[in-house]
Design a protein around this motif. Structure first.
Motif, mmCIF file in Angstrom:
data_model
loop_
_atom_site.group_PDB
_atom_site.id
_atom_site.type_symbol
_atom_site.label_atom_id
_atom_site.label_comp_id
_atom_site.label_asym_id
_atom_site.label_seq_id
_atom_site.Cartn_x
_atom_site.Cartn_y
_atom_site.Cartn_z
ATOM 1 N N SER A 78 55.892 80.763 70.239
ATOM 2 C CA SER A 78 55.926 80.344 71.644
ATOM 3 C C SER A 78 54.764 79.417 71.981
ATOM 4 N N ALA A 79 53.574 79.767 71.511
ATOM 5 C CA ALA A 79 52.406 78.926 71.785
ATOM 6 C C ALA A 79 52.535 77.579 71.082
ATOM 7 N N HIS A 80 53.053 77.595 69.867
ATOM 8 C CA HIS A 80 53.224 76.329 69.151
ATOM 9 C C HIS A 80 54.156 75.405 69.925
ATOM 10 N N LEU A 81 55.205 75.947 70.494
ATOM 11 C CA LEU A 81 56.102 75.120 71.305
ATOM 12 C C LEU A 81 55.376 74.526 72.514
ATOM 13 N N LEU A 82 54.491 75.302 73.117
ATOM 14 C CA LEU A 82 53.739 74.792 74.271
ATOM 15 C C LEU A 82 52.805 73.649 73.890
ATOM 16 N N TYR A 83 52.206 73.736 72.719
ATOM 17 C CA TYR A 83 51.181 72.780 72.305
ATOM 18 C C TYR A 83 51.693 71.695 71.361
ATOM 19 N N ALA A 84 52.966 71.739 70.955
ATOM 20 C CA ALA A 84 53.458 70.873 69.883
ATOM 21 C C ALA A 84 53.339 69.382 70.155
ATOM 22 N N ASP A 85 53.441 68.958 71.394
ATOM 23 C CA ASP A 85 53.343 67.532 71.690
ATOM 24 C C ASP A 85 51.884 67.145 71.846
ATOM 25 N N ARG A 86 51.268 66.740 70.741
ATOM 26 C CA ARG A 86 49.837 66.446 70.766
ATOM 27 C C ARG A 86 49.495 65.250 71.633
ATOM 28 N N THR A 87 50.491 64.409 71.979
ATOM 29 C CA THR A 87 50.207 63.232 72.796
ATOM 30 C C THR A 87 50.378 63.496 74.285
ATOM 31 N N GLY A 88 51.016 64.593 74.627
ATOM 32 C CA GLY A 88 51.210 64.935 76.036
ATOM 33 C C GLY A 88 50.066 65.788 76.545
ATOM 34 N N PRO A 89 50.132 66.130 77.820
ATOM 35 C CA PRO A 89 49.075 66.986 78.368
ATOM 36 C C PRO A 89 49.157 68.400 77.775
ATOM 37 N N ALA A 90 48.004 68.990 77.569
ATOM 38 C CA ALA A 90 47.953 70.365 77.059
ATOM 39 C C ALA A 90 48.494 71.303 78.138
ATOM 40 N N PRO A 91 49.098 72.405 77.734
ATOM 41 C CA PRO A 91 49.567 73.360 78.737
ATOM 42 C C PRO A 91 48.384 73.940 79.511
ATOM 43 N N THR A 92 48.638 74.319 80.725
ATOM 44 C CA THR A 92 47.577 74.924 81.538
ATOM 45 C C THR A 92 47.309 76.337 81.036
ATOM 46 N N PRO A 93 46.114 76.845 81.282
ATOM 47 C CA PRO A 93 45.830 78.237 80.904
ATOM 48 C C PRO A 93 46.833 79.205 81.534
ATOM 49 N N ASP A 94 47.268 78.916 82.758
ATOM 50 C CA ASP A 94 48.239 79.783 83.421
ATOM 51 C C ASP A 94 49.587 79.768 82.699
ATOM 52 N N ALA A 95 49.996 78.608 82.216
ATOM 53 C CA ALA A 95 51.267 78.519 81.482
ATOM 54 C C ALA A 95 51.199 79.335 80.195
#
Length: 193
Positions: A164-181
């Motif tokens: 699940s976390a990898h899916l949140l962070y997988a797009d290294r060029t986009g904004p990082a997920p928020t801590p709340d997400a």
């Protein structure tokens, strides 16, 4: 670089250069020439210290996985303190906020690197597998302390958290997920315990 000049910890210098390139340009930008240029060393330095570029990359990946040991110890030490979901979310953010996402892409990107890693890492992708083990141990400790249900399948929960976390962070060029997400995803997975 002039000949005859001693290099301090050339491996670390090259590995740090690889970190910077991965974060800036991703796996496709990571070449032996890019690494030596970024490190400010002569082109032949890398090949004097490593059999070839894939041997360099394998050592680089394993070195970065070894660096997770301190984070794993800190997470295990956090058992019984704070909120379980917060501890897990913080650990996931620390790992995936580093060069880890790019290392996962690098391992996926290079067949020869995966073959080299299999010599010492028999299954899985090194960063992700190590993270799953780290979370499994932490969640086991929390289960033993009664902060998770005794029937919690912590190995499955750890794998779900990593995926699940990898899916949140997988797009290294986009904004990082928020801590709340990240916290919401962790809470949803742990609710299945």
């Amino acid at each position: 670089m002039p000949t005859g000049v001693a290099l301090r910890d050339v491996r670390e210098q090259l590995f740090d250069a690889a970190d910077r390139i991965l974060l800036r340009a991703g796996p496709s930008g990571l070449t032996s020439r890019a690494v030596t240029t970024e490190a400010g060393v002569a082109k032949g330095v890398l090949h004097r210290h490593f059999e070839d570029f894939d041997a360099f990359l394998a050592d680089f990946v394993l070195d970065r996985v070894d660096r997770m040991d301190a984070r794993a110890a800190a997470l295990r030490d956090a058992a019984g303190t704070g909120e379980v979901a917060d501890n897990v979310a913080d650990a996931l953010a620390a790992v995936f906020g580093s060069v880890a996402v790019s290392i996962v892409a690098l391992v996926t990107f290079r067949d020869e690197l995966r073959a080299r890693l299999r010599e010492s890492w028999p299954a899985g992708v090194p960063v992700l597998t190590d993270l799953a083990v780290m979370l499994d141990r932490y969640l086991s400790a929390e289960r033993d302390l009664g902060r998770l249900p005794g029937s919690a399948d912590v190995s499955t929960l750890a794998a779900m958290l990593v995926g699940s976390a990898h899916l949140l962070y997988a797009d290294r060029t986009g904004p990082a997920p928020t801590p709340d997400a990240v916290r919401r995803v962790v809470a949803a997975v742990l609710a299945r315990a």
